[in-house]
Design an enzyme around this catalytic site. Sequence first.
Site, short mmCIF file in Angstrom:
data_model
loop_
_atom_site.label_atom_id
_atom_site.label_comp_id
_atom_site.label_asym_id
_atom_site.label_seq_id
_atom_site.Cartn_x
_atom_site.Cartn_y
_atom_site.Cartn_z
N GLY A 237 -5.05 -2.75 10.03
CA GLY A 237 -5.30 -2.77 11.47
C GLY A 237 -4.49 -1.70 12.20
O GLY A 237 -5.02 -0.94 13.02
N ASP A 283 3.01 0.26 -7.02
CA ASP A 283 3.08 -0.49 -8.28
C ASP A 283 4.39 -0.21 -9.02
O ASP A 283 4.66 -0.75 -10.09
CB ASP A 283 1.86 -0.16 -9.17
N ASP A 301 5.88 -2.31 8.86
CA ASP A 301 5.39 -3.57 9.43
C ASP A 301 5.77 -4.63 8.41
O ASP A 301 4.98 -5.02 7.56
CB ASP A 301 3.88 -3.47 9.63
N CYS A 354 5.93 -9.75 13.04
CA CYS A 354 5.26 -10.69 13.95
C CYS A 354 6.06 -12.00 13.96
O CYS A 354 5.51 -13.08 13.91
CB CYS A 354 3.80 -10.90 13.58
#
Length: 403
Positions: A237, A283, A301, A354
Amino acid sequence: MRLHRNLTFAVIDSIRDIFNEGVYADKAVEKALKRDKRWGARDRKFVAETIYDIVRWNRLYAEIAEVKLPYDRDNIWRLFSVWCILRGIALPDWNQIGNVPERRIKGRFAELSKTRKYRESIPDWMDELCVTELGEKVWTKEIKALNEQAKVILRTNTLNISKEILQKKLHAENVITEFVPNHPDALLLPERANVFKTEAFHNGFFEVQDASSQLVAAYLDVKPGMKVVDTCAGAGGKTLHLSALMENKGQIIAMDIYESKLRKLKVRAKRNKAHNIDMRVIDSTKPIKKLYGKAHRVLIDAPCSGLGVIRRNPDSKWKLQPEFINNIKKVQQEVLQQYSKMVKPGGKMVYATCSILPSENQDQVNTFLTSEAGKEFTFVSDKKVFAHISGFDGFYMALLEKK
Protein backbone atom coordinates in the site's frame (compact mmCIF):
# COMPACT_ATOMS: atom_id res chain seq x y z
CA MET A 1 -35.96 -5.99 11.40
CA ARG A 2 -36.78 -9.66 10.70
CA LEU A 3 -34.07 -12.28 11.10
CA HIS A 4 -33.52 -14.84 8.34
CA ARG A 5 -32.30 -18.34 9.17
CA ASN A 6 -29.68 -18.71 6.43
CA LEU A 7 -28.08 -15.33 7.26
CA THR A 8 -28.11 -16.03 11.00
CA PHE A 9 -26.57 -19.50 10.53
CA ALA A 10 -23.75 -17.93 8.49
CA VAL A 11 -23.05 -15.61 11.45
CA ILE A 12 -23.17 -18.47 14.01
CA ASP A 13 -20.75 -20.64 11.98
CA SER A 14 -18.35 -17.73 11.49
CA ILE A 15 -18.23 -16.92 15.23
CA ARG A 16 -17.42 -20.59 15.90
CA ASP A 17 -14.58 -20.49 13.32
CA ILE A 18 -13.10 -17.26 14.71
CA PHE A 19 -13.13 -18.17 18.39
CA ASN A 20 -12.75 -21.96 18.34
CA GLU A 21 -10.68 -22.53 15.21
CA GLY A 22 -8.52 -19.37 15.27
CA VAL A 23 -9.71 -18.18 11.84
CA TYR A 24 -9.09 -14.46 11.20
CA ALA A 25 -12.32 -12.45 11.22
CA ASP A 26 -11.82 -10.99 7.73
CA LYS A 27 -11.29 -14.50 6.30
CA ALA A 28 -14.36 -15.81 8.14
CA VAL A 29 -16.46 -12.94 6.74
CA GLU A 30 -15.09 -13.55 3.24
CA LYS A 31 -16.05 -17.23 3.49
CA ALA A 32 -19.50 -16.43 4.91
CA LEU A 33 -20.31 -14.02 2.07
CA LYS A 34 -19.63 -16.77 -0.48
CA ARG A 35 -22.29 -19.06 1.02
CA ASP A 36 -25.17 -17.85 -1.11
CA LYS A 37 -24.83 -16.00 -4.42
CA ARG A 38 -28.45 -14.88 -4.18
CA TRP A 39 -27.81 -12.62 -1.18
CA GLY A 40 -28.25 -8.95 -1.94
CA ALA A 41 -26.30 -5.98 -0.57
CA ARG A 42 -28.47 -5.75 2.58
CA ASP A 43 -28.05 -9.45 3.36
CA ARG A 44 -24.27 -9.25 2.93
CA LYS A 45 -24.13 -6.12 5.09
CA PHE A 46 -26.10 -7.88 7.86
CA VAL A 47 -23.78 -10.92 7.83
CA ALA A 48 -20.51 -8.95 7.78
CA GLU A 49 -21.50 -6.32 10.32
CA THR A 50 -23.09 -8.79 12.75
CA ILE A 51 -19.98 -11.00 12.74
CA TYR A 52 -17.72 -8.00 13.35
CA ASP A 53 -20.06 -6.68 16.07
CA ILE A 54 -20.06 -9.94 18.03
CA VAL A 55 -16.27 -10.19 17.68
CA ARG A 56 -15.73 -6.55 18.70
CA TRP A 57 -17.91 -6.75 21.82
CA ASN A 58 -17.13 -10.38 22.63
CA ARG A 59 -15.97 -9.95 26.21
CA LEU A 60 -18.99 -7.83 27.13
CA TYR A 61 -21.47 -10.20 25.45
CA ALA A 62 -19.79 -13.29 26.94
CA GLU A 63 -20.02 -11.79 30.46
CA ILE A 64 -23.70 -10.96 29.95
CA ALA A 65 -24.47 -14.39 28.42
CA GLU A 66 -22.30 -16.14 31.09
CA VAL A 67 -20.43 -18.24 28.53
CA LYS A 68 -16.76 -19.14 28.33
CA LEU A 69 -14.38 -20.27 25.58
CA PRO A 70 -14.33 -22.64 23.75
CA TYR A 71 -17.94 -21.91 22.74
CA ASP A 72 -20.32 -24.74 21.98
CA ARG A 73 -23.23 -24.07 19.62
CA ASP A 74 -25.62 -23.11 22.45
CA ASN A 75 -23.08 -20.60 23.77
CA ILE A 76 -22.88 -18.90 20.38
CA TRP A 77 -26.68 -18.70 20.15
CA ARG A 78 -26.66 -17.06 23.61
CA LEU A 79 -24.10 -14.48 22.39
CA PHE A 80 -26.28 -13.85 19.34
CA SER A 81 -29.37 -13.43 21.52
CA VAL A 82 -27.55 -10.83 23.65
CA TRP A 83 -26.58 -8.99 20.45
CA CYS A 84 -30.23 -8.97 19.32
CA ILE A 85 -31.61 -7.70 22.66
CA LEU A 86 -29.04 -4.90 22.90
CA ARG A 87 -29.79 -3.92 19.27
CA GLY A 88 -33.56 -3.95 19.88
CA ILE A 89 -34.12 -6.79 17.39
CA ALA A 90 -37.13 -9.03 18.04
CA LEU A 91 -36.08 -12.66 18.61
CA PRO A 92 -37.79 -15.21 16.37
CA ASP A 93 -39.49 -18.33 17.70
CA TRP A 94 -36.68 -20.75 16.79
CA ASN A 95 -35.64 -23.91 18.71
CA GLN A 96 -32.01 -22.68 18.92
CA ILE A 97 -32.95 -19.52 20.80
CA GLY A 98 -35.17 -20.72 23.65
CA ASN A 99 -36.01 -18.49 26.63
CA VAL A 100 -34.00 -15.26 26.70
CA PRO A 101 -34.10 -13.19 29.93
CA GLU A 102 -34.41 -9.78 28.27
CA ARG A 103 -34.58 -7.67 31.46
CA ARG A 104 -31.60 -9.43 33.03
CA ILE A 105 -29.53 -8.90 29.85
CA LYS A 106 -30.27 -5.15 29.86
CA GLY A 107 -29.55 -4.95 33.60
CA ARG A 108 -26.20 -6.77 33.24
CA PHE A 109 -25.30 -4.49 30.31
CA ALA A 110 -25.97 -1.36 32.37
CA GLU A 111 -23.93 -2.73 35.29
CA LEU A 112 -20.92 -3.96 33.26
CA SER A 113 -20.82 -0.75 31.19
CA LYS A 114 -19.55 1.11 34.28
CA THR A 115 -16.19 -0.72 33.97
CA ARG A 116 -13.93 0.15 31.00
CA LYS A 117 -12.56 -3.35 30.33
CA TYR A 118 -16.14 -4.68 29.96
CA ARG A 119 -17.65 -1.57 28.37
CA GLU A 120 -14.92 -1.45 25.70
CA SER A 121 -14.60 -5.24 25.65
CA ILE A 122 -10.83 -5.72 26.08
CA PRO A 123 -8.60 -8.22 27.92
CA ASP A 124 -7.34 -7.19 31.38
CA TRP A 125 -3.67 -7.24 30.33
CA MET A 126 -4.32 -4.89 27.36
CA ASP A 127 -6.24 -2.45 29.54
CA GLU A 128 -3.47 -2.41 32.17
CA LEU A 129 -0.64 -2.07 29.61
CA CYS A 130 -2.28 0.82 27.77
CA VAL A 131 -3.14 2.68 30.98
CA THR A 132 0.53 2.33 32.06
CA GLU A 133 1.85 3.62 28.71
CA LEU A 134 -0.76 6.23 27.75
CA GLY A 135 -2.41 7.22 31.01
CA GLU A 136 -6.01 6.65 32.06
CA LYS A 137 -7.46 9.72 30.29
CA VAL A 138 -5.91 9.16 26.83
CA TRP A 139 -6.50 5.40 26.83
CA THR A 140 -10.19 5.78 27.81
CA LYS A 141 -10.77 8.08 24.81
CA GLU A 142 -8.57 6.06 22.45
CA ILE A 143 -10.11 2.62 23.05
CA LYS A 144 -13.60 4.12 22.64
CA ALA A 145 -12.52 5.45 19.21
CA LEU A 146 -10.81 2.15 18.31
CA ASN A 147 -14.07 0.30 18.91
CA GLU A 148 -15.92 2.33 16.28
CA GLN A 149 -16.35 0.87 12.81
CA ALA A 150 -13.49 1.95 10.54
CA LYS A 151 -14.34 4.39 7.76
CA VAL A 152 -13.65 3.43 4.14
CA ILE A 153 -10.96 5.73 2.72
CA LEU A 154 -9.57 5.69 -0.81
CA ARG A 155 -6.18 7.01 -1.90
CA THR A 156 -6.18 8.54 -5.38
CA ASN A 157 -3.50 7.04 -7.59
CA THR A 158 -2.16 10.35 -8.92
CA LEU A 159 -0.12 8.50 -11.55
CA ASN A 160 -3.38 7.97 -13.46
CA ILE A 161 -5.93 10.53 -12.30
CA SER A 162 -6.59 13.59 -10.13
CA LYS A 163 -8.69 13.41 -6.96
CA GLU A 164 -11.35 15.73 -8.44
CA ILE A 165 -11.80 13.65 -11.62
CA LEU A 166 -11.79 10.39 -9.61
CA GLN A 167 -14.58 11.77 -7.43
CA LYS A 168 -16.67 12.50 -10.55
CA LYS A 169 -15.99 9.06 -12.08
CA LEU A 170 -17.01 7.32 -8.84
CA HIS A 171 -20.13 9.48 -8.61
CA ALA A 172 -21.07 8.28 -12.12
CA GLU A 173 -20.81 4.71 -10.70
CA ASN A 174 -23.08 5.64 -7.75
CA VAL A 175 -20.21 5.83 -5.23
CA ILE A 176 -20.41 9.09 -3.27
CA THR A 177 -17.16 10.41 -1.75
CA GLU A 178 -15.95 13.40 0.27
CA PHE A 179 -12.56 15.13 0.49
CA VAL A 180 -10.58 14.66 3.72
CA PRO A 181 -8.91 17.80 5.15
CA ASN A 182 -5.08 17.60 5.43
CA HIS A 183 -4.97 14.40 3.32
CA PRO A 184 -4.30 15.57 -0.26
CA ASP A 185 -5.08 12.28 -2.04
CA ALA A 186 -7.83 10.90 0.21
CA LEU A 187 -11.54 10.37 -0.48
CA LEU A 188 -13.92 9.23 2.27
CA LEU A 189 -17.04 7.12 1.65
CA PRO A 190 -19.91 8.35 3.87
CA GLU A 191 -21.83 5.18 2.85
CA ARG A 192 -20.02 1.86 2.54
CA ALA A 193 -19.92 0.41 -1.00
CA ASN A 194 -18.14 -2.42 -2.80
CA VAL A 195 -15.57 -0.19 -4.51
CA PHE A 196 -13.62 -3.17 -5.86
CA LYS A 197 -16.34 -3.77 -8.45
CA THR A 198 -16.02 -0.27 -9.93
CA GLU A 199 -14.45 0.45 -13.28
CA ALA A 200 -12.36 3.12 -11.54
CA PHE A 201 -10.72 0.43 -9.39
CA HIS A 202 -10.00 -1.87 -12.37
CA ASN A 203 -8.44 1.08 -14.18
CA GLY A 204 -6.00 1.59 -11.30
CA PHE A 205 -7.39 4.98 -10.28
CA PHE A 206 -7.33 4.31 -6.51
CA GLU A 207 -6.40 1.99 -3.66
CA VAL A 208 -8.24 1.50 -0.38
CA GLN A 209 -5.94 2.90 2.31
CA ASP A 210 -6.71 4.50 5.68
CA ALA A 211 -6.06 8.24 5.93
CA SER A 212 -3.42 7.76 8.69
CA SER A 213 -1.56 5.20 6.59
CA GLN A 214 -1.51 7.75 3.74
CA LEU A 215 0.60 10.09 5.89
CA VAL A 216 3.57 7.69 6.07
CA ALA A 217 4.87 7.75 2.47
CA ALA A 218 4.50 11.54 2.33
CA TYR A 219 6.50 11.80 5.59
CA LEU A 220 9.51 10.20 3.87
CA ASP A 221 9.92 13.33 1.70
CA VAL A 222 10.68 11.49 -1.56
CA LYS A 223 11.47 13.17 -4.89
CA PRO A 224 11.28 11.83 -8.47
CA GLY A 225 14.51 10.09 -9.50
CA MET A 226 15.54 8.92 -6.02
CA LYS A 227 16.55 5.41 -4.94
CA VAL A 228 14.07 4.44 -2.22
CA VAL A 229 13.89 1.22 -0.19
CA ASP A 230 10.61 0.07 1.39
CA THR A 231 11.98 -2.56 3.78
CA CYS A 232 8.75 -4.14 5.09
CA ALA A 233 6.64 -3.61 1.97
CA GLY A 234 4.05 -6.35 2.53
CA ALA A 235 1.34 -6.15 -0.15
CA GLY A 236 2.58 -2.65 -0.91
CA GLY A 237 0.00 0.00 0.00
CA LYS A 238 2.72 2.48 0.98
CA THR A 239 5.04 1.32 -1.85
CA LEU A 240 2.40 2.26 -4.42
CA HIS A 241 1.91 5.62 -2.73
CA LEU A 242 5.68 6.23 -2.89
CA SER A 243 5.61 5.42 -6.62
CA ALA A 244 2.89 8.03 -7.17
CA LEU A 245 4.76 10.64 -5.11
CA MET A 246 7.89 9.93 -7.21
CA GLU A 247 5.86 10.27 -10.44
CA ASN A 248 7.08 6.81 -11.53
CA LYS A 249 10.65 8.16 -11.77
CA GLY A 250 13.66 6.71 -9.96
CA GLN A 251 13.68 3.30 -8.27
CA ILE A 252 11.76 1.79 -5.40
CA ILE A 253 13.06 -1.48 -3.98
CA ALA A 254 10.19 -3.23 -2.20
CA MET A 255 11.48 -5.83 0.25
CA ASP A 256 9.70 -8.33 2.47
CA ILE A 257 10.36 -11.67 4.14
CA TYR A 258 7.15 -13.06 2.58
CA GLU A 259 7.28 -13.71 -1.15
CA SER A 260 3.48 -14.22 -1.24
CA LYS A 261 2.94 -10.60 -0.17
CA LEU A 262 5.29 -9.30 -2.85
CA ARG A 263 3.35 -11.32 -5.44
CA LYS A 264 0.21 -9.39 -4.43
CA LEU A 265 2.16 -6.15 -4.78
CA LYS A 266 3.18 -7.18 -8.30
CA VAL A 267 -0.48 -7.52 -9.30
CA ARG A 268 -1.39 -4.19 -7.68
CA ALA A 269 1.58 -2.38 -9.26
CA LYS A 270 0.49 -3.59 -12.70
CA ARG A 271 -3.05 -2.29 -12.17
CA ASN A 272 -1.67 1.01 -10.79
CA LYS A 273 0.73 1.35 -13.78
CA ALA A 274 3.53 1.83 -11.25
CA HIS A 275 6.65 0.86 -13.22
CA ASN A 276 9.49 1.95 -10.93
CA ILE A 277 9.14 -0.84 -8.34
CA ASP A 278 11.59 -3.77 -8.02
CA MET A 279 10.73 -6.58 -5.61
CA ARG A 280 13.22 -8.48 -3.48
CA VAL A 281 12.57 -11.23 -0.96
CA ILE A 282 14.61 -10.98 2.25
CA ASP A 283 15.66 -14.64 2.44
CA SER A 284 19.08 -13.90 4.00
CA THR A 285 21.14 -10.86 5.05
CA LYS A 286 22.58 -10.63 1.51
CA PRO A 287 19.84 -8.46 -0.15
CA ILE A 288 20.16 -5.95 2.72
CA LYS A 289 23.98 -5.84 2.76
CA LYS A 290 24.04 -5.19 -1.00
CA LEU A 291 22.18 -1.93 -0.38
CA TYR A 292 24.30 -0.59 2.51
CA GLY A 293 24.86 3.15 2.04
CA LYS A 294 23.02 3.25 -1.31
CA ALA A 295 19.50 4.60 -0.63
CA HIS A 296 18.39 8.24 -0.62
CA ARG A 297 15.36 7.19 1.44
CA VAL A 298 14.48 4.13 3.56
CA LEU A 299 11.02 3.34 4.90
CA ILE A 300 10.77 0.95 7.85
CA ASP A 301 7.07 0.20 8.31
CA ALA A 302 7.95 -2.04 11.23
CA PRO A 303 6.07 -5.13 12.41
CA CYS A 304 4.11 -4.15 15.53
CA SER A 305 1.24 -4.98 17.89
CA GLY A 306 -1.27 -3.31 15.53
CA LEU A 307 -3.04 -1.69 18.49
CA GLY A 308 -3.73 1.39 16.37
CA VAL A 309 -5.79 -0.60 13.84
CA ILE A 310 -8.04 -2.60 16.20
CA ARG A 311 -11.15 -1.09 14.56
CA ARG A 312 -10.10 -2.81 11.31
CA ASN A 313 -9.13 -6.10 13.00
CA PRO A 314 -11.34 -6.40 16.11
CA ASP A 315 -10.37 -10.06 16.56
CA SER A 316 -6.78 -8.96 17.25
CA LYS A 317 -8.02 -7.94 20.72
CA TRP A 318 -8.41 -11.65 21.43
CA LYS A 319 -5.57 -13.04 19.31
CA LEU A 320 -2.87 -10.65 20.54
CA GLN A 321 -0.83 -11.81 23.58
CA PRO A 322 1.48 -9.81 25.91
CA GLU A 323 4.42 -12.11 24.96
CA PHE A 324 3.97 -11.12 21.32
CA ILE A 325 4.39 -7.43 22.18
CA ASN A 326 7.57 -8.15 24.18
CA ASN A 327 9.02 -10.18 21.30
CA ILE A 328 8.05 -7.71 18.58
CA LYS A 329 9.91 -4.92 20.38
CA LYS A 330 13.15 -6.92 20.00
CA VAL A 331 12.38 -7.37 16.28
CA GLN A 332 11.68 -3.63 15.88
CA GLN A 333 15.09 -2.72 17.30
CA GLU A 334 16.87 -5.34 15.16
CA VAL A 335 15.14 -4.04 12.04
CA LEU A 336 16.14 -0.45 12.89
CA GLN A 337 19.75 -1.47 13.47
CA GLN A 338 20.03 -3.46 10.22
CA TYR A 339 17.91 -1.53 7.74
CA SER A 340 19.23 1.90 8.75
CA LYS A 341 22.59 0.88 7.21
CA MET A 342 21.00 1.18 3.75
CA VAL A 343 20.65 4.97 4.08
CA LYS A 344 23.39 6.94 2.32
CA PRO A 345 25.01 9.97 4.04
CA GLY A 346 22.61 12.92 3.81
CA GLY A 347 19.71 10.49 3.19
CA LYS A 348 16.57 10.10 5.31
CA MET A 349 14.71 7.26 7.00
CA VAL A 350 11.19 6.91 8.41
CA TYR A 351 10.40 4.43 11.19
CA ALA A 352 6.63 3.84 11.32
CA THR A 353 4.18 1.56 13.13
CA CYS A 354 0.40 1.19 13.37
CA SER A 355 0.76 1.06 17.16
CA ILE A 356 -0.13 3.69 19.76
CA LEU A 357 2.31 2.42 22.42
CA PRO A 358 5.30 4.69 23.20
CA SER A 359 7.37 1.54 23.93
CA GLU A 360 6.98 0.50 20.27
CA ASN A 361 7.36 4.04 18.96
CA GLN A 362 9.35 6.94 20.41
CA ASP A 363 11.12 4.63 22.91
CA GLN A 364 12.41 2.48 20.02
CA VAL A 365 13.65 5.57 18.16
CA ASN A 366 15.39 6.87 21.31
CA THR A 367 17.02 3.48 21.94
CA PHE A 368 18.24 3.43 18.33
CA LEU A 369 19.63 6.98 18.46
CA THR A 370 21.78 6.16 21.52
CA SER A 371 23.15 2.97 19.87
CA GLU A 372 26.33 2.73 17.76
CA ALA A 373 24.39 2.61 14.45
CA GLY A 374 22.05 5.40 15.59
CA LYS A 375 24.87 7.85 16.35
CA GLU A 376 25.12 8.46 12.60
CA PHE A 377 21.55 9.82 12.57
CA THR A 378 19.82 13.00 13.68
CA PHE A 379 16.20 13.07 14.84
CA VAL A 380 14.22 15.44 12.55
CA SER A 381 10.59 15.08 13.70
CA ASP A 382 7.86 12.61 14.61
CA LYS A 383 4.09 12.37 14.39
CA LYS A 384 1.75 10.54 16.77
CA VAL A 385 -1.71 9.90 15.31
CA PHE A 386 -4.47 8.94 17.76
CA ALA A 387 -7.84 7.63 16.57
CA HIS A 388 -9.79 9.74 19.10
CA ILE A 389 -8.23 12.94 17.70
CA SER A 390 -7.91 12.14 13.97
CA GLY A 391 -10.97 9.92 13.49
CA PHE A 392 -8.70 7.48 11.62
CA ASP A 393 -6.29 4.66 12.58
CA GLY A 394 -3.67 5.09 15.30
CA PHE A 395 -0.17 5.49 13.80
CA TYR A 396 3.35 6.67 14.59
CA MET A 397 6.12 7.90 12.29
CA ALA A 398 9.58 9.33 12.98
CA LEU A 399 11.85 11.00 10.43
CA LEU A 400 15.63 10.61 10.90
CA GLU A 401 18.44 12.00 8.79
CA LYS A 402 21.87 10.41 8.26
CA LYS A 403 24.77 12.81 8.92
